[in-house]
Design a protein around this motif. Structure first.
Motif, PDB file in Angstrom:
ATOM      1  N   GLN A   1      25.604 -13.950 -24.089  1.00 17.33           N
ATOM      2  CA  GLN A   1      26.588 -13.963 -25.166  1.00 17.33           C
ATOM      3  C   GLN A   1      27.424 -15.244 -25.196  1.00 17.33           C
ATOM      4  O   GLN A   1      27.867 -15.711 -24.151  1.00 17.33           O
ATOM      5  CB  GLN A   1      27.518 -12.756 -25.047  1.00 17.33           C
ATOM      6  CG  GLN A   1      28.379 -12.542 -26.280  1.00 17.33           C
ATOM      7  CD  GLN A   1      29.219 -11.290 -26.180  1.00 17.33           C
ATOM      8  OE1 GLN A   1      30.061 -11.171 -25.305  1.00 17.33           O
ATOM      9  NE2 GLN A   1      28.994 -10.344 -27.074  1.00 17.33           N
ATOM     10  N   SER A   2      27.594 -15.751 -26.380  1.00 17.80           N
ATOM     11  CA  SER A   2      28.410 -16.943 -26.691  1.00 17.80           C
ATOM     12  C   SER A   2      27.689 -18.262 -26.418  1.00 17.80           C
ATOM     13  O   SER A   2      28.243 -19.339 -26.714  1.00 17.80           O
ATOM     14  CB  SER A   2      29.761 -16.950 -25.962  1.00 17.80           C
ATOM     15  OG  SER A   2      30.391 -15.703 -26.008  1.00 17.80           O
TER      16      SER A   2
ATOM     17  N   ALA B   1      32.517 -16.139 -24.086  1.00 17.06           N
ATOM     18  CA  ALA B   1      33.674 -17.006 -24.352  1.00 17.06           C
ATOM     19  C   ALA B   1      34.971 -16.234 -24.090  1.00 17.06           C
ATOM     20  O   ALA B   1      35.876 -16.722 -23.408  1.00 17.06           O
ATOM     21  CB  ALA B   1      33.618 -17.513 -25.788  1.00 17.06           C
ATOM     22  N   LYS B   2      35.026 -15.001 -24.598  1.00 16.15           N
ATOM     23  CA  LYS B   2      36.269 -14.227 -24.421  1.00 16.15           C
ATOM     24  C   LYS B   2      36.515 -13.899 -22.952  1.00 16.15           C
ATOM     25  O   LYS B   2      37.639 -13.907 -22.483  1.00 16.15           O
ATOM     26  CB  LYS B   2      36.252 -12.951 -25.280  1.00 16.15           C
ATOM     27  CG  LYS B   2      35.377 -11.836 -24.760  1.00 16.15           C
ATOM     28  CD  LYS B   2      35.379 -10.634 -25.653  1.00 16.15           C
ATOM     29  CE  LYS B   2      34.323 -10.702 -26.730  1.00 16.15           C
ATOM     30  NZ  LYS B   2      32.951 -11.084 -26.337  1.00 16.15           N
TER      31      LYS B   2
ATOM     32  N   ARG C   1      38.124 -11.771 -32.408  1.00 14.67           N
ATOM     33  CA  ARG C   1      36.839 -11.166 -32.778  1.00 14.67           C
ATOM     34  C   ARG C   1      36.953  -9.652 -32.657  1.00 14.67           C
ATOM     35  O   ARG C   1      37.828  -9.143 -31.958  1.00 14.67           O
ATOM     36  CB  ARG C   1      35.671 -11.686 -31.911  1.00 14.67           C
ATOM     37  CG  ARG C   1      35.505 -11.075 -30.570  1.00 14.67           C
ATOM     38  CD  ARG C   1      36.565 -11.447 -29.608  1.00 14.67           C
ATOM     39  NE  ARG C   1      36.402 -12.797 -29.046  1.00 14.67           N
ATOM     40  CZ  ARG C   1      37.375 -13.490 -28.537  1.00 14.67           C
ATOM     41  NH1 ARG C   1      38.614 -12.960 -28.459  1.00 14.67           N
ATOM     42  NH2 ARG C   1      37.187 -14.688 -28.057  1.00 14.67           N
ATOM     43  N   PHE C   2      36.046  -8.965 -33.374  1.00 20.23           N
ATOM     44  CA  PHE C   2      36.050  -7.508 -33.298  1.00 20.23           C
ATOM     45  C   PHE C   2      35.242  -7.032 -32.103  1.00 20.23           C
ATOM     46  O   PHE C   2      34.233  -7.631 -31.743  1.00 20.23           O
ATOM     47  CB  PHE C   2      35.490  -6.882 -34.591  1.00 20.23           C
ATOM     48  CG  PHE C   2      36.474  -6.931 -35.707  1.00 20.23           C
ATOM     49  CD1 PHE C   2      37.411  -5.924 -35.861  1.00 20.23           C
ATOM     50  CD2 PHE C   2      36.507  -8.017 -36.572  1.00 20.23           C
ATOM     51  CE1 PHE C   2      38.359  -5.991 -36.874  1.00 20.23           C
ATOM     52  CE2 PHE C   2      37.449  -8.091 -37.586  1.00 20.23           C
ATOM     53  CZ  PHE C   2      38.380  -7.082 -37.733  1.00 20.23           C
ATOM     54  N   VAL C   3      35.723  -5.955 -31.505  1.00 19.66           N
ATOM     55  CA  VAL C   3      34.984  -5.267 -30.437  1.00 19.66           C
ATOM     56  C   VAL C   3      35.137  -3.765 -30.692  1.00 19.66           C
ATOM     57  O   VAL C   3      35.947  -3.346 -31.522  1.00 19.66           O
ATOM     58  CB  VAL C   3      35.522  -5.607 -29.020  1.00 19.66           C
ATOM     59  CG1 VAL C   3      35.348  -7.074 -28.687  1.00 19.66           C
ATOM     60  CG2 VAL C   3      36.968  -5.177 -28.860  1.00 19.66           C
ATOM     61  N   ASP C   4      34.348  -2.992 -29.963  1.00 20.92           N
ATOM     62  CA  ASP C   4      34.474  -1.539 -30.059  1.00 20.92           C
ATOM     63  C   ASP C   4      35.525  -1.045 -29.075  1.00 20.92           C
ATOM     64  O   ASP C   4      35.425  -1.327 -27.875  1.00 20.92           O
ATOM     65  CB  ASP C   4      33.148  -0.861 -29.693  1.00 20.92           C
ATOM     66  CG  ASP C   4      32.147  -0.997 -30.806  1.00 20.92           C
ATOM     67  OD1 ASP C   4      32.547  -0.881 -31.979  1.00 20.92           O
ATOM     68  OD2 ASP C   4      30.976  -1.242 -30.499  1.00 20.92           O
TER      69      ASP C   4
ATOM     70  N   CYS D   1      34.493  -3.188 -23.948  1.00 21.59           N
ATOM     71  CA  CYS D   1      33.437  -3.682 -23.057  1.00 21.59           C
ATOM     72  C   CYS D   1      32.801  -4.938 -23.628  1.00 21.59           C
ATOM     73  O   CYS D   1      32.735  -5.115 -24.845  1.00 21.59           O
ATOM     74  CB  CYS D   1      32.372  -2.608 -22.860  1.00 21.59           C
ATOM     75  SG  CYS D   1      32.974  -1.244 -21.858  1.00 21.59           S
ATOM     76  N   THR D   2      32.317  -5.776 -22.731  1.00 19.92           N
ATOM     77  CA  THR D   2      31.738  -7.047 -23.171  1.00 19.92           C
ATOM     78  C   THR D   2      31.057  -7.738 -21.996  1.00 19.92           C
ATOM     79  O   THR D   2      31.007  -7.209 -20.880  1.00 19.92           O
ATOM     80  CB  THR D   2      32.851  -7.950 -23.773  1.00 19.92           C
ATOM     81  OG1 THR D   2      32.222  -9.071 -24.405  1.00 19.92           O
ATOM     82  CG2 THR D   2      33.843  -8.432 -22.736  1.00 19.92           C
TER      83      THR D   2
HETATM   84  C1  LIG Z   1      32.130  -4.097 -35.567  1.00 20.59           C
HETATM   85  C2  LIG Z   1      31.840  -5.009 -34.411  1.00 20.59           C
HETATM   86  C3  LIG Z   1      31.900  -4.518 -33.119  1.00 20.59           C
HETATM   87  C4  LIG Z   1      31.630  -5.343 -32.029  1.00 20.59           C
HETATM   88  N1  LIG Z   1      31.755  -4.822 -30.773  1.00 20.59           N
HETATM   89  C5  LIG Z   1      31.615  -5.649 -29.713  1.00 20.59           C
HETATM   90  C6  LIG Z   1      31.873  -5.171 -28.401  1.00 20.59           C
HETATM   91  O1  LIG Z   1      32.247  -4.013 -28.155  1.00 20.59           O
HETATM   92  N2  LIG Z   1      31.712  -6.037 -27.371  1.00 20.59           N
HETATM   93  C7  LIG Z   1      31.309  -7.336 -27.570  1.00 20.59           C
HETATM   94  O2  LIG Z   1      31.161  -8.064 -26.598  1.00 20.59           O
HETATM   95  N3  LIG Z   1      31.086  -7.817 -28.794  1.00 20.59           N
HETATM   96  C8  LIG Z   1      31.227  -7.013 -29.892  1.00 20.59           C
HETATM   97  N4  LIG Z   1      31.027  -7.499 -31.138  1.00 20.59           N
HETATM   98  C9  LIG Z   1      30.670  -8.921 -31.296  1.00 20.59           C
HETATM   99  C10 LIG Z   1      31.967  -9.759 -31.207  1.00 20.59           C
HETATM  100  O3  LIG Z   1      32.672  -9.711 -32.423  1.00 20.59           O
HETATM  101  C11 LIG Z   1      31.693 -11.224 -30.824  1.00 20.59           C
HETATM  102  O4  LIG Z   1      30.822 -11.823 -31.757  1.00 20.59           O
HETATM  103  C12 LIG Z   1      31.104 -11.347 -29.419  1.00 20.59           C
HETATM  104  O5  LIG Z   1      31.748 -10.491 -28.497  1.00 20.59           O
HETATM  105  C13 LIG Z   1      31.191 -12.791 -28.919  1.00 20.59           C
HETATM  106  O6  LIG Z   1      32.535 -13.173 -28.861  1.00 20.59           O
HETATM  107  P1  LIG Z   1      33.033 -14.396 -27.966  1.00 20.59           P
HETATM  108  O7  LIG Z   1      31.995 -15.486 -28.133  1.00 20.59           O
HETATM  109  O8  LIG Z   1      34.362 -14.778 -28.519  1.00 20.59           O
HETATM  110  O9  LIG Z   1      33.100 -13.915 -26.539  1.00 20.59           O
HETATM  111  C14 LIG Z   1      31.273  -6.698 -32.237  1.00 20.59           C
HETATM  112  C15 LIG Z   1      31.225  -7.195 -33.553  1.00 20.59           C
HETATM  113  C16 LIG Z   1      31.511  -6.360 -34.613  1.00 20.59           C
HETATM  114  C17 LIG Z   1      31.470  -6.942 -36.015  1.00 20.59           C
END
Ligand SMILES: Cc1cc2nc3c(=O)[nH]c(=O)nc-3n(C[C@H](O)[C@H](O)[C@H](O)COP(=O)(O)O)c2cc1C
Length: 192
Positions: A120-121, A62-63, A41-44, A56-57
């Protein structure tokens, strides 16, 4: 450049200039799920230094749970306007509360509220329920959004393999591979 962390930082800084993207720091983080499947998945991207590559998250997302179980991760970036791909492999370690708190303070109030309200998740019956909760929380006259929830933080990826690919239209890409052995980075090339 002999230190791939410096090179990553340089490429990221370059990528942020004149980027056509609104989310200029989006990178893909891959974990390994309980069944051994990759989960991406994408994160910042928050920072890149010898201390690690930071995002950060929610720690209980899930991750977060996957990293808790197995901290082997990959991070991938593609900056189309430069033709740069970066691939990182390493281990993710939770940030200290103090460092996580610093990142928390850089979030907008709206993002802080969303973070407080969401799990989240977790499954969601109806998105409207969540919007209502956010609305309710926004109306609260409290400074609580400023306080970092204990289940939010971040991870620093300690890389042991970083590959830089410079894209070429004729597919003769340049692939520079750095591997860390006993604390020393060594560089080699891979065929495209
Ligand atoms: C461009 C973009 C940036 C994102 N940045 C973050 C982030 O910094 N941290 C985060 O937790 N999720 C971010 N997300 C959401 C994650 O892609 C993801 O949906 C969320 O972290 C849940 O993932 P998981 O269920 O696998 O833990 C971002 C999504 C996009 C499309």
């Amino acid at each position: 450049m002999s230190n791939p962390i410096d090179q990553f930082l340089k490429w990221w800084e370059r990528a942020c200039v004149d980027s056509p993207l609104r989310q200029r720091s989006a990178v893909c983080v891959s974990t390994i799920d309980r069944d051994g499947f990759p989960a991406a998945r994408f994160v910042d991207l928050k920072s890149v230094s010898n201390e690690g590559i930071v995002f950060c998250t929610y720690l209980d997302s899930a991750k977060g749970k996957e990293i808790n179980h197995c901290n082997k991760v990959a991070l991938t970036a593609w900056w189309d306007h430069l033709g740069y791909q970066v691939r990182v492999t390493g281990r993710a370690y939770p940030l200290s509360e103090e460092v996580a708190d610093r990142y928390w303070k850089t979030r907008t109030r709206d993002a802080q509220i969303t973070t407080h309200v969401c799990e989240q998740s977790q499954p969601l019956k109806d998105p409207q329920d969540l919007y209502a909760k956010v609305e309710e929380y926004t109306q609260l006259d409290t400074s609580e959004p400023n306080v970092k929830p204990t289940n939010w933080g971040g991870y620093a990826i300690e890389a042991h393999r970083i590959e830089f690919l410079t894209f070429k239209e004729d597919r003769l890409h340049l692939r520079e591979l750095f591997t860390l052995n006993s604390g020393v980075w060594s560089k080699s090339y891979l065929q495209p």
